[in-house]
Design a protein around this motif. Sequence first.
Motif, PDB file in Angstrom:
ATOM      1  N   UNK A  20      20.988 -52.370 -43.011  1.00 30.55           N
ATOM      2  CA  UNK A  20      21.577 -51.242 -42.295  1.00 30.55           C
ATOM      3  C   UNK A  20      21.864 -50.070 -43.216  1.00 30.55           C
ATOM      4  N   UNK A  21      22.392 -50.352 -44.404  1.00 33.35           N
ATOM      5  CA  UNK A  21      22.670 -49.293 -45.352  1.00 33.35           C
ATOM      6  C   UNK A  21      21.409 -48.586 -45.816  1.00 33.35           C
ATOM      7  N   UNK A  22      20.344 -49.357 -46.046  1.00 35.43           N
ATOM      8  CA  UNK A  22      19.087 -48.775 -46.507  1.00 35.43           C
ATOM      9  C   UNK A  22      18.468 -47.875 -45.438  1.00 35.43           C
ATOM     10  N   UNK A  23      18.371 -48.385 -44.210  1.00 33.87           N
ATOM     11  CA  UNK A  23      17.782 -47.603 -43.126  1.00 33.87           C
ATOM     12  C   UNK A  23      18.620 -46.365 -42.828  1.00 33.87           C
ATOM     13  N   UNK A  24      19.936 -46.507 -42.847  1.00 25.86           N
ATOM     14  CA  UNK A  24      20.818 -45.370 -42.578  1.00 25.86           C
ATOM     15  C   UNK A  24      20.648 -44.283 -43.630  1.00 25.86           C
ATOM     16  N   UNK A  25      20.498 -44.678 -44.892  1.00 26.75           N
ATOM     17  CA  UNK A  25      20.312 -43.697 -45.967  1.00 26.75           C
ATOM     18  C   UNK A  25      19.020 -42.907 -45.765  1.00 26.75           C
ATOM     19  N   UNK A  26      17.945 -43.602 -45.413  1.00 26.96           N
ATOM     20  CA  UNK A  26      16.663 -42.931 -45.190  1.00 26.96           C
ATOM     21  C   UNK A  26      16.753 -41.965 -44.010  1.00 26.96           C
ATOM     22  N   UNK A  27      17.310 -42.437 -42.898  1.00 29.17           N
ATOM     23  CA  UNK A  27      17.428 -41.592 -41.705  1.00 29.17           C
ATOM     24  C   UNK A  27      18.340 -40.396 -41.953  1.00 29.17           C
ATOM     25  N   UNK A  28      19.362 -40.596 -42.760  1.00 29.30           N
ATOM     26  CA  UNK A  28      20.304 -39.518 -43.064  1.00 29.30           C
ATOM     27  C   UNK A  28      19.604 -38.377 -43.802  1.00 29.30           C
ATOM     28  N   UNK A  29      18.788 -38.718 -44.776  1.00 29.28           N
ATOM     29  CA  UNK A  29      18.048 -37.697 -45.530  1.00 29.28           C
ATOM     30  C   UNK A  29      17.042 -36.987 -44.624  1.00 29.28           C
ATOM     31  N   UNK A  30      16.301 -37.750 -43.821  1.00 26.17           N
ATOM     32  CA  UNK A  30      15.292 -37.157 -42.947  1.00 26.17           C
ATOM     33  C   UNK A  30      15.915 -36.284 -41.867  1.00 26.17           C
ATOM     34  N   UNK A  31      17.149 -36.592 -41.480  1.00 26.08           N
ATOM     35  CA  UNK A  31      17.820 -35.810 -40.440  1.00 26.08           C
ATOM     36  C   UNK A  31      18.314 -34.475 -40.963  1.00 26.08           C
ATOM     37  N   UNK A  32      19.036 -34.502 -42.079  1.00 29.86           N
ATOM     38  CA  UNK A  32      19.707 -33.292 -42.547  1.00 29.86           C
ATOM     39  C   UNK A  32      19.025 -32.602 -43.725  1.00 29.86           C
ATOM     40  N   UNK A  33      18.181 -33.322 -44.453  1.00 27.52           N
ATOM     41  CA  UNK A  33      17.488 -32.742 -45.596  1.00 27.52           C
ATOM     42  C   UNK A  33      16.039 -33.225 -45.633  1.00 27.52           C
ATOM     43  N   UNK A  34      15.272 -32.974 -44.574  1.00 25.96           N
ATOM     44  CA  UNK A  34      13.902 -33.498 -44.523  1.00 25.96           C
ATOM     45  C   UNK A  34      13.037 -32.883 -45.621  1.00 25.96           C
ATOM     46  N   UNK A  35      12.309 -33.694 -46.367  1.00 27.22           N
ATOM     47  CA  UNK A  35      11.412 -33.156 -47.404  1.00 27.22           C
ATOM     48  C   UNK A  35      10.248 -32.399 -46.770  1.00 27.22           C
ATOM     49  N   UNK A  36       9.602 -31.567 -47.576  1.00 25.62           N
ATOM     50  CA  UNK A  36       8.537 -30.699 -47.064  1.00 25.62           C
ATOM     51  C   UNK A  36       7.390 -31.501 -46.446  1.00 25.62           C
ATOM     52  N   UNK A  37       7.025 -32.629 -47.068  1.00 26.47           N
ATOM     53  CA  UNK A  37       5.906 -33.408 -46.554  1.00 26.47           C
ATOM     54  C   UNK A  37       6.216 -33.969 -45.172  1.00 26.47           C
ATOM     55  N   UNK A  38       7.487 -34.288 -44.934  1.00 26.90           N
ATOM     56  CA  UNK A  38       7.872 -34.835 -43.631  1.00 26.90           C
ATOM     57  C   UNK A  38       7.811 -33.746 -42.556  1.00 26.90           C
ATOM     58  N   UNK A  39       8.258 -32.539 -42.916  1.00 28.71           N
ATOM     59  CA  UNK A  39       8.193 -31.421 -41.977  1.00 28.71           C
ATOM     60  C   UNK A  39       6.738 -31.099 -41.642  1.00 28.71           C
ATOM     61  N   UNK A  40       5.871 -31.102 -42.665  1.00 28.92           N
ATOM     62  CA  UNK A  40       4.448 -30.833 -42.427  1.00 28.92           C
ATOM     63  C   UNK A  40       3.842 -31.887 -41.515  1.00 28.92           C
ATOM     64  N   UNK A  41       4.242 -33.141 -41.711  1.00 29.34           N
ATOM     65  CA  UNK A  41       3.721 -34.216 -40.847  1.00 29.34           C
ATOM     66  C   UNK A  41       4.130 -34.009 -39.395  1.00 29.34           C
ATOM     67  N   UNK A  42       5.376 -33.607 -39.177  1.00 29.77           N
ATOM     68  CA  UNK A  42       5.841 -33.341 -37.819  1.00 29.77           C
ATOM     69  C   UNK A  42       5.100 -32.169 -37.191  1.00 29.77           C
ATOM     70  N   UNK A  43       4.855 -31.130 -37.994  1.00 33.96           N
ATOM     71  CA  UNK A  43       4.143 -29.957 -37.489  1.00 33.96           C
ATOM     72  C   UNK A  43       2.694 -30.307 -37.157  1.00 33.96           C
ATOM     73  N   UNK A  44       2.051 -31.099 -38.011  1.00 36.26           N
ATOM     74  CA  UNK A  44       0.667 -31.502 -37.737  1.00 36.26           C
ATOM     75  C   UNK A  44       0.587 -32.352 -36.484  1.00 36.26           C
ATOM     76  N   UNK A  45       1.577 -33.226 -36.297  1.00 39.99           N
ATOM     77  CA  UNK A  45       1.594 -34.070 -35.102  1.00 39.99           C
ATOM     78  C   UNK A  45       1.728 -33.206 -33.851  1.00 39.99           C
TER      79      UNK A  45
END
Length: 253
Positions: free
Chosen positions: A219-244
């Motif tokens: 739970x701690x591991x998954x929460x940490x990952x989701x927390x970063x993607x929610x409030x501080x998404x890295x550029x590659x993740x934003x590009x992936x969402x835009x491409x999708x």
Amino acid sequence: MAELSLICLALYTVTSLFVGTRLILRSRRSRGLPEFLIGCTYAVSSGIGYPLTVAAAFLPSRAATLGAMAVGEALIVFGCSCFLLFNAKVFRPKAAWSVPAAALGSLILAVSGFAVVVAFFSTPDAALTTERTRGGTAVFLLALVAGQAWTATEGLRHYKMMRRRLVLGLAEPVVTNRFLLWGLIGLVSVTWNGVVTSYLLAGVNINAHPVPVFAISFGGLISAVCLVLTFMPPAWYVRWLERDRDARALAAV
């Protein structure tokens, strides 16, 4: 397993402190209440309060242990109360019941947290601390699980609405995905804390049994990952969402 749990919780704590502090600083510039509330939730509660309560047992003097426990528990109550108020102000700003519900939840958290501190102070034998604080901790976790279930419900409900707007080109993919991640954080937290609460009520030592230890670690591991993607998404993740989004738009032509 204990070492894995410690590593995952440390990762979650560091991530919470970093993301929460960034949100608090952002709220000072934007003067936004939601950023301040959720920033306090993670920086104050998960980033400072919880580590203090864990470290309390390892401090050299009884006075230092009691002080760290009291301060840590107070910070946890404050941060979790901010979390409930965030739900009320962000997802149900016009509902007459939302702020009173958050206030009631905060009161339960405060009373149960105070009971934990009192039990801790009145138990000089460290071996009996877990048993003496079991009741207050269980009530606290039950109230927290209810708040996290509220988060999951609101996050997934808004994600469903934003998905419809996204198809029509009326919503941004990053914002839409943020609601999904927020709902997932709620679901993971409900599962994680729900497992811990059930084993705690059953009288099990949650620090030694593999099931709650695994639930805390995962739970701690998954929460940490989701927390970063929610409030501080890295550029590659934003590009992936835009491409999708672009791929879906082309498929609809």
